[in-house]
Enzyme design. Structure first.
Site, PDB file in Angstrom:
ATOM      1  N   GLY A 188      -8.453  18.274  15.488  1.00 37.14           N
ATOM      2  CA  GLY A 188      -9.421  19.097  14.756  1.00 37.14           C
ATOM      3  C   GLY A 188      -9.798  20.413  15.418  1.00 37.14           C
ATOM      4  O   GLY A 188     -10.555  21.196  14.842  1.00 37.14           O
ATOM      5  N   LEU A 221      -3.078  31.890  17.463  1.00 42.02           N
ATOM      6  CA  LEU A 221      -4.036  30.780  17.462  1.00 42.02           C
ATOM      7  C   LEU A 221      -3.296  29.578  18.034  1.00 42.02           C
ATOM      8  O   LEU A 221      -2.166  29.295  17.621  1.00 42.02           O
ATOM      9  CB  LEU A 221      -4.508  30.507  16.034  1.00 42.02           C
ATOM     10  N   TYR A 272      -1.285  27.038   8.213  1.00 42.79           N
ATOM     11  CA  TYR A 272      -2.121  28.081   7.594  1.00 42.79           C
ATOM     12  C   TYR A 272      -2.226  27.888   6.078  1.00 42.79           C
ATOM     13  O   TYR A 272      -3.292  28.102   5.493  1.00 42.79           O
ATOM     14  CB  TYR A 272      -1.559  29.470   7.921  1.00 42.79           C
TER      15      TYR A 272
END
Ligand SMILES: CC(C)(COP(=O)(O)OP(=O)(O)OC[C@H]1O[C@@H](n2cnc3c(N)ncnc32)[C@H](O)[C@@H]1OP(=O)(O)O)[C@@H](O)C(=O)NCCC(=O)NCCS
Length: 173
Positions: free
Chosen positions: A115, A105, A153
């Site tokens: 964001g 990611l 995370y």
């Protein structure tokens, strides 16, 4: 405005830079091959339309075009051994369990902190939950590339595996 869609050969993979060479290289060289072979699925964030491209350019993001990748993530199926997980979680499961792996990611380096990572992760979790309802998958696993990624995370509820702190999991049920 952005939209999320599956990676295709029309996206500008070479123009993407998240500041992490290994992730850039994987997107450029491997993502599409793995997608075509069914090994993983990569989803990219792109400007929604010509108006969005113009807005990015007005905002100083001169390199942005309709085919620009603003961020991406990849999902794959995997199996893990429960002994990697904390005992209180492991006891719920048989020894080997099906999971969804959030392989990668990343967001464009000049868009970080705005964001987009949160949005990509939310989309990845939704998609993984949808797949889990259809075929079964106990958790989402991710291999964080370093401590900073691990903190990112953990901010969304992922927990580190006992023996491998950069491997994190999030139960789906
Ligand atoms: C990690 C990464 C995906 C975050 O994307 P982003 O677009 O910058 O993230 P967002 O702006 O959506 O931030 C979401 C939240 O995560 C937090 N966050 C972002 N990066 C963080 C970091 N390195 N450590 C801790 N928290 C972090 C933000 O503060 C924000 O929290 P808040 O909403 O409470 O303020 C991005 O920095 C990146 O691509 N880094 C390089 C590649 C990488 O490390 N990928 C991780 C996969 S191994």
């Amino acid at each position: 405005m952005i939209r999320l869609e599956p990676l295709t050969g029309r996206h500008d993979r070479k123009g993407f830079d998240c500041g992490a060479h290994a992730l850039n290289a994987w997107l450029q060289r491997t993502a599409l091959q793995h997608q075509r072979k069914g090994i993983s699925r990569t989803f990219v964030a792109v400007p929604n339309d010509a108006h969005s491209v113009a807005e990015y350019r007005c905002g100083g993001y001169q390199g942005v075009s309709a085919s620009s990748i603003l961020g991406f993530y990849a999902l794959a199926s995997a199996f893990v051994l429960v002994e990697d997980m904390p005992a209180e979680v492991a006891r719920r499961y048989p020894r080997q369990i099906p999971v969804t792996r959030l392989g990668r990611l990343a967001t464009r380096v000049d868009l970080q902190g705005q964001g987009l990572g949160r949005l990509l992760l939310a989309d990845a979790l939704n998609r993984a939950r949808g797949a889990a309802h259809a075929v079964g998958s106990a958790c989402i696993f991710v291999d964080a590339k370093d401590e900073a990624a691990s903190r990112f995370y953990q901010g969304f509820g992922f927990r580190p595996c006992s023996a491998q702190p950069l491997k994190l999991y999030l139960p789906m049920w």
